[in-house]
Design a protein around this motif. Structure first.
Motif, PDB file in Angstrom:
ATOM      1  N   ALA A 245       0.836  -1.200   0.000  1.00 46.81           N
ATOM      2  CA  ALA A 245       0.000   0.000   0.000  1.00 46.81           C
ATOM      3  C   ALA A 245       0.867   1.245   0.000  1.00 46.81           C
ATOM      4  CB  ALA A 245      -0.917   0.004   1.221  1.00 46.81           C
ATOM      5  N   GLY A 246       0.579   2.141  -0.933  1.00 47.05           N
ATOM      6  CA  GLY A 246       1.330   3.379  -1.028  1.00 47.05           C
ATOM      7  C   GLY A 246       2.461   3.356  -2.025  1.00 47.05           C
ATOM      8  N   ASP A 247       2.851   2.154  -2.506  1.00 48.77           N
ATOM      9  CA  ASP A 247       3.887   2.077  -3.526  1.00 48.77           C
ATOM     10  C   ASP A 247       3.393   2.721  -4.813  1.00 48.77           C
ATOM     11  OD1 ASP A 247       5.480   0.714  -1.770  1.00 48.77           O
ATOM     12  OD2 ASP A 247       5.261  -1.248  -2.719  1.00 48.77           O
ATOM     13  N   ALA A 248       4.271   3.445  -5.480  1.00 42.22           N
ATOM     14  CA  ALA A 248       3.886   4.111  -6.718  1.00 42.22           C
ATOM     15  C   ALA A 248       3.635   3.102  -7.830  1.00 42.22           C
ATOM     16  CB  ALA A 248       4.976   5.086  -7.141  1.00 42.22           C
ATOM     17  N   VAL A 249       2.610   3.347  -8.616  1.00 44.93           N
ATOM     18  CA  VAL A 249       2.291   2.515  -9.774  1.00 44.93           C
ATOM     19  C   VAL A 249       2.984   3.101 -11.000  1.00 44.93           C
ATOM     20  CG1 VAL A 249       0.450   1.676 -11.289  1.00 44.93           C
ATOM     21  CG2 VAL A 249       0.066   1.828  -8.812  1.00 44.93           C
ATOM     22  N   GLU A 250       3.648   2.253 -11.757  1.00 36.44           N
ATOM     23  CA  GLU A 250       4.246   2.697 -13.015  1.00 36.44           C
ATOM     24  C   GLU A 250       3.148   2.702 -14.082  1.00 36.44           C
ATOM     25  OE1 GLU A 250       7.614   0.380 -14.060  1.00 36.44           O
ATOM     26  OE2 GLU A 250       8.669   0.746 -12.168  1.00 36.44           O
ATOM     27  N   THR A 251       2.596   3.866 -14.326  1.00 36.07           N
ATOM     28  CA  THR A 251       1.473   3.986 -15.252  1.00 36.07           C
ATOM     29  C   THR A 251       1.971   4.087 -16.697  1.00 36.07           C
ATOM     30  OG1 THR A 251       1.464   6.377 -14.860  1.00 36.07           O
ATOM     31  CG2 THR A 251      -0.043   5.041 -13.551  1.00 36.07           C
ATOM     32  N   ASP A 252       1.117   3.655 -17.627  1.00 34.91           N
ATOM     33  CA  ASP A 252       1.482   3.649 -19.040  1.00 34.91           C
ATOM     34  C   ASP A 252       0.566   4.586 -19.831  1.00 34.91           C
ATOM     35  OD1 ASP A 252      -0.921   2.289 -19.129  1.00 34.91           O
ATOM     36  OD2 ASP A 252      -0.014   0.323 -19.483  1.00 34.91           O
ATOM     37  N   ASP A 253       0.735   4.593 -21.141  1.00 31.03           N
ATOM     38  CA  ASP A 253      -0.053   5.492 -21.991  1.00 31.03           C
ATOM     39  C   ASP A 253      -1.546   5.199 -21.903  1.00 31.03           C
ATOM     40  OD1 ASP A 253       2.201   6.802 -22.822  1.00 31.03           O
ATOM     41  OD2 ASP A 253       2.427   5.635 -24.658  1.00 31.03           O
ATOM     42  N   PHE A 254      -1.909   3.923 -21.807  1.00 29.00           N
ATOM     43  CA  PHE A 254      -3.328   3.576 -21.679  1.00 29.00           C
ATOM     44  C   PHE A 254      -3.907   4.186 -20.409  1.00 29.00           C
ATOM     45  CE2 PHE A 254      -6.572   0.870 -19.754  1.00 29.00           C
ATOM     46  CZ  PHE A 254      -7.529   0.865 -20.749  1.00 29.00           C
ATOM     47  N   TRP A 255      -3.160   4.077 -19.327  1.00 27.68           N
ATOM     48  CA  TRP A 255      -3.619   4.635 -18.051  1.00 27.68           C
ATOM     49  C   TRP A 255      -3.759   6.147 -18.153  1.00 27.68           C
ATOM     50  CZ3 TRP A 255      -5.171   1.910 -13.811  1.00 27.68           C
ATOM     51  CH2 TRP A 255      -5.384   2.641 -12.638  1.00 27.68           C
ATOM     52  N   HIS A 256      -2.803   6.774 -18.807  1.00 28.99           N
ATOM     53  CA  HIS A 256      -2.847   8.235 -18.939  1.00 28.99           C
ATOM     54  C   HIS A 256      -4.028   8.689 -19.784  1.00 28.99           C
ATOM     55  CE1 HIS A 256       1.777   8.048 -18.246  1.00 28.99           C
ATOM     56  NE2 HIS A 256       1.098   7.929 -17.123  1.00 28.99           N
ATOM     57  N   ARG A 257      -4.349   7.933 -20.818  1.00 22.93           N
ATOM     58  CA  ARG A 257      -5.527   8.279 -21.633  1.00 22.93           C
ATOM     59  C   ARG A 257      -6.802   8.126 -20.837  1.00 22.93           C
ATOM     60  NH1 ARG A 257      -2.611   5.578 -25.705  1.00 22.93           N
ATOM     61  NH2 ARG A 257      -3.764   3.648 -25.294  1.00 22.93           N
ATOM     62  N   ARG A 258      -6.843   7.131 -19.976  1.00 18.04           N
ATOM     63  CA  ARG A 258      -8.058   6.864 -19.207  1.00 18.04           C
ATOM     64  C   ARG A 258      -8.195   7.802 -18.002  1.00 18.04           C
ATOM     65  NH1 ARG A 258     -11.643   2.542 -17.807  1.00 18.04           N
ATOM     66  NH2 ARG A 258     -13.148   3.532 -16.416  1.00 18.04           N
ATOM     67  N   PHE A 259      -7.116   7.951 -17.237  1.00 16.98           N
ATOM     68  CA  PHE A 259      -7.199   8.681 -15.974  1.00 16.98           C
ATOM     69  C   PHE A 259      -6.367   9.962 -15.933  1.00 16.98           C
ATOM     70  CE2 PHE A 259      -7.895   4.155 -14.843  1.00 16.98           C
ATOM     71  CZ  PHE A 259      -9.197   4.255 -14.371  1.00 16.98           C
ATOM     72  N   GLY A 260      -5.603  10.209 -16.968  1.00 15.23           N
ATOM     73  CA  GLY A 260      -4.740  11.377 -16.963  1.00 15.23           C
ATOM     74  C   GLY A 260      -3.492  11.138 -16.134  1.00 15.23           C
ATOM     75  N   ARG A 261      -2.811  12.239 -15.799  1.00 17.35           N
ATOM     76  CA  ARG A 261      -1.549  12.144 -15.049  1.00 17.35           C
ATOM     77  C   ARG A 261      -1.810  12.222 -13.551  1.00 17.35           C
ATOM     78  NH1 ARG A 261       2.903  10.686 -18.293  1.00 17.35           N
ATOM     79  NH2 ARG A 261       2.357  11.317 -20.424  1.00 17.35           N
ATOM     80  N   ILE A 262      -2.786  11.488 -13.093  1.00 19.42           N
ATOM     81  CA  ILE A 262      -3.120  11.472 -11.683  1.00 19.42           C
ATOM     82  C   ILE A 262      -2.098  10.637 -10.914  1.00 19.42           C
ATOM     83  CG2 ILE A 262      -4.631   9.448 -11.945  1.00 19.42           C
ATOM     84  CD1 ILE A 262      -6.427  10.626  -9.772  1.00 19.42           C
ATOM     85  N   ARG A 263      -1.726  11.094  -9.739  1.00 20.17           N
ATOM     86  CA  ARG A 263      -0.831  10.305  -8.896  1.00 20.17           C
ATOM     87  C   ARG A 263      -1.523   8.992  -8.554  1.00 20.17           C
ATOM     88  NH1 ARG A 263       0.214  10.941  -2.612  1.00 20.17           N
ATOM     89  NH2 ARG A 263       1.744   9.284  -2.346  1.00 20.17           N
ATOM     90  N   THR A 264      -0.842   7.883  -8.835  1.00 22.33           N
ATOM     91  CA  THR A 264      -1.451   6.559  -8.681  1.00 22.33           C
ATOM     92  C   THR A 264      -0.565   5.672  -7.821  1.00 22.33           C
ATOM     93  OG1 THR A 264      -2.417   6.782 -10.899  1.00 22.33           O
ATOM     94  CG2 THR A 264      -2.418   4.593  -9.911  1.00 22.33           C
ATOM     95  N   VAL A 265      -1.166   5.065  -6.811  1.00 23.65           N
ATOM     96  CA  VAL A 265      -0.426   4.173  -5.914  1.00 23.65           C
ATOM     97  C   VAL A 265      -1.208   2.871  -5.742  1.00 23.65           C
ATOM     98  CG1 VAL A 265       0.627   6.106  -4.679  1.00 23.65           C
ATOM     99  CG2 VAL A 265      -1.486   5.087  -3.803  1.00 23.65           C
ATOM    100  N   TRP A 266      -0.493   1.856  -5.301  1.00 24.66           N
ATOM    101  CA  TRP A 266      -1.131   0.567  -5.029  1.00 24.66           C
ATOM    102  C   TRP A 266      -1.904   0.645  -3.719  1.00 24.66           C
ATOM    103  CZ3 TRP A 266      -1.290  -2.628  -8.956  1.00 24.66           C
ATOM    104  CH2 TRP A 266      -0.265  -2.611  -9.902  1.00 24.66           C
ATOM    105  N   ALA A 267      -3.037  -0.037  -3.697  1.00 26.59           N
ATOM    106  CA  ALA A 267      -3.852  -0.071  -2.481  1.00 26.59           C
ATOM    107  C   ALA A 267      -3.358  -1.121  -1.496  1.00 26.59           C
ATOM    108  CB  ALA A 267      -5.317  -0.343  -2.823  1.00 26.59           C
TER     109      ALA A 267
END
Length: 280
Positions: free
Chosen positions: A227-249
């Motif tokens: 929990a709290g570890d940063a997620v390595e987001t990709d282009d698909f994630w950025h198209r869907r959610f934008g550049r939102i800070r994303t971490v594992w639950a």
């Protein structure tokens, strides 16, 4: 579920307020919302909101808005299954209510599935209008002061979609009041806000945090995600959610994201001023 809600009522000094009685458009289900007893919109004498007389004083404490996902779950319940197998703390908003109470926050717990999940958004919209219509500008040029009713939002699963659609379509005036949003496994899509620059900027700003569960089938080394570890987001994630800070639950269980990420949700909220002394 009713017993769990009773515990939340006691822990948060909350009461049920009726938004719509049985003469609602669906004809069968009333819509209620759990509201802090001290909330200025709540009228104890008849357990209804008095929106015409409502006012929002500048010194009003921050409000925590809790919205659950779709399905058979009701207000403040994240999982009926885990209510039985994992316990109240894991499967309900009870821990969130307790933490909000410690911080002197007011609390609103919506029930978007009151009329069934097919009518989730309509129910959410009606609830939000009833609870927060005192923030409606009186004229087109009026803006809402950010300190009027500072809001912190926990949006789980489909609640993220409800929230984004509502802010985009019906409630742009609420955007200045939002201090922070925690999306847990949210289903929203930033593309829906492409014509709303202010909302799009909010969704990608430090005010928003996305906490996602692990997928056992698609996420490599999912068991090592804490929990709290940063997620390595990709282009698909950025198209869907934008550049939102994303971490594992910190869990692979969708319904338990709020429990496992509890501390990180509150770290996020606290950074944006949950205390009544930190506004401004």
């Amino acid at each position: 579920q009713e017993f769990s809600q009773d515990l939340m009522r006691e822990a948060g000094s909350l009461e049920w307020a009726t938004i719509t009685k049985n003469n609602d458009p669906q004809g069968t289900h009333e819509v209620r919302v759990l509201v802090d007893k001290a909330h200025h919109l709540f009228t104890p004498s008849n357990e209804k909101f008095s929106t015409k007389q409502a006012s929002c004083p500048p010194a009003e404490p921050p409000t925590l808005l809790i919205v659950t996902g779709k399905g058979k779950v009701r207000a403040g319940i994240f999982s009926r299954q885990h209510l039985i197998t994992s316990g109240l703390e894991h499967s309900t908003a009870l821990p969130m209510v307790k933490e909000a109470k410690k911080r002197g926050m007011r609390i609103v717990v919506c029930d978007p599935n009151a009329r069934g999940d097919r009518h989730g958004y309509a129910t959410f919209e009606e609830t939000m209008k009833s609870v927060f219509d005192h923030l409606l500008p009186q004229h087109d040029t009026q803006t809402v002061e950010t300190d009027l009713c500072p809001m912190f939002v926990l949006a789980h699963s489909a609640a993220g979609t409800h929230l984004q659609l509502y802010l985009n379509k019906e409630a742009r005036h609420l955007l200045p009041s939002i201090r922070a949003i925690a999306f847990t496994d949210s289903t929203h899509n930033i593309q829906w806000a492409r014509d709303n620059k202010e909302l799009q900027e909010l969704l990608e700003s430090p005010q928003c945090l996305y906490l996602r569960s692990s997928n056992k089938n698609h996420d490599d080394n999912w068991q090592s995600r804490h929990a709290g570890d940063a997620v390595e987001t990709d282009d698909f994630w950025h198209r869907r959610f934008g550049r939102i800070r994303t971490v594992w639950a910190g869990t692979a269980e969708h319904s338990l994201t709020n429990w496992f990420a509890h501390a990180h949700i509150w770290d996020h909220f606290d950074q944006h001023g949950t205390s009544t002394n930190s506004r401004g």
